[in-house]
Motif scaffolding. Structure first.
Motif, short mmCIF file in Angstrom:
data_model
loop_
_atom_site.label_atom_id
_atom_site.label_comp_id
_atom_site.label_asym_id
_atom_site.label_seq_id
_atom_site.Cartn_x
_atom_site.Cartn_y
_atom_site.Cartn_z
N GLY A 81 0.81 -1.22 0.00
CA GLY A 81 0.00 0.00 0.00
C GLY A 81 0.84 1.26 0.00
N ASN A 82 2.09 1.15 0.42
CA ASN A 82 2.99 2.31 0.46
C ASN A 82 3.99 2.33 -0.70
OD1 ASN A 82 1.84 3.45 2.73
ND2 ASN A 82 3.20 2.40 4.14
N GLN A 83 3.70 1.58 -1.77
CA GLN A 83 4.61 1.57 -2.92
C GLN A 83 4.64 2.94 -3.60
OE1 GLN A 83 3.80 -1.50 -5.77
NE2 GLN A 83 4.61 -3.10 -4.45
N LYS A 84 5.83 3.26 -4.13
CA LYS A 84 6.02 4.53 -4.83
C LYS A 84 6.43 4.26 -6.28
CE LYS A 84 8.61 7.68 -2.69
NZ LYS A 84 9.63 8.29 -1.83
N LEU A 85 6.10 5.20 -7.12
CA LEU A 85 6.56 5.20 -8.50
C LEU A 85 6.92 6.64 -8.85
CD1 LEU A 85 6.93 3.66 -11.23
CD2 LEU A 85 4.62 4.43 -11.78
N ASN A 86 8.15 6.83 -9.30
CA ASN A 86 8.62 8.17 -9.66
C ASN A 86 8.41 9.19 -8.54
OD1 ASN A 86 9.36 7.20 -12.20
ND2 ASN A 86 7.34 7.62 -13.05
N GLY A 87 8.66 8.76 -7.31
CA GLY A 87 8.57 9.67 -6.17
C GLY A 87 7.16 9.92 -5.65
N ARG A 88 6.15 9.25 -6.21
CA ARG A 88 4.76 9.44 -5.76
C ARG A 88 4.21 8.12 -5.23
NH1 ARG A 88 1.24 11.74 -10.52
NH2 ARG A 88 1.57 9.58 -11.09
N TYR A 89 3.49 8.20 -4.13
CA TYR A 89 2.85 7.01 -3.57
C TYR A 89 1.64 6.65 -4.43
CZ TYR A 89 5.89 7.32 0.43
OH TYR A 89 7.01 7.34 1.23
N LEU A 90 1.51 5.38 -4.74
CA LEU A 90 0.47 4.92 -5.66
C LEU A 90 -0.94 5.07 -5.11
CD1 LEU A 90 2.04 1.59 -7.03
CD2 LEU A 90 1.93 3.81 -8.17
#
Length: 189
Positions: A81-90
């Motif tokens: 639930g706390n995964q990030k992509l390109n500096g943003r949390y999903l």
């Protein structure tokens, strides 16, 4: 003619920007889709573990192991639930700069919101570009409504089994304080 050409050029530039935004959004949604697959698998594991621990044929040690396994799955779910992509949390909704889920003593708290991030999918068309933690995990629940006092004061009618959040207390000693004076009460009898 020059005015129309400039208008068309402006529209083409905006559409080119929309194409780049759509590529970024597609990457974001693909990462979210992958995370949701992991979540589904973890929930199936938790369900299987919980079902295996139901009944009287399971030993206390096996039940303790099942609880530990489910707690581990909860930790994994918080991490997903706390995964990030390109500096943003999903899954934070419109809150993308901090982890949306926080594990606490009482469970897991959702720090995101239920607002979607909107992006242009055409020159004048906004569309949601993310999936919120609320929609994936059911992270925002309704308030608990009832007639029971969830934070009662202790009185002469308070049962020992009602203390400690309804878990009760065992035989031994209890320190009772009014904020100034403290007395030790034996519960042995």
């Amino acid at each position: 003619a020059a005015s129309r050409a400039m208008t068309l050029q402006s529209i083409l530039e905006r559409k080119a920007t929309v194409v780049e935004t759509l590529k970024s959004t597609q990457t974001h949604l693909a990462a979210s889709d992958s995370a949701i697959g992991t979540i589904s698998s973890l929930l199936n594991d938790a369900r299987s573990t919980a079902l295996s621990a139901v009944g009287t044929a399971i030993s206390p040690d096996e039940r303790t192991a099942a609880v530990a396994q489910i707690n581990s799955i909860i930790d994994q779910l918080v991490n997903v639930g706390n995964q990030k992509l390109n500096g943003r949390y999903l899954f934070g909704g419109s809150v993308t700069d901090r982890p949306p889920f926080e594990k606490t003593d009482g469970g897991v708290v959702y720090r995101g919101d239920s607002a979607s991030q909107l992006v242009y999918t055409d020159v004048n068309e906004l569309t949601a570009a993310n999936i919120t933690g609320d929609s994936v995990f059911g992270a925002i629940s309704q308030g608990v409504v009832g007639a029971s006092d969830l934070n009662p004061n202790v009185s002469l009618d308070t049962l020992l089994s009602d203390l400690y959040g309804g878990a009760g207390i065992g035989v031994g000693s209890l320190a009772v304080s009014d904020g100034t004076n403290t007395r030790i009460v034996s519960l042995a009898g």
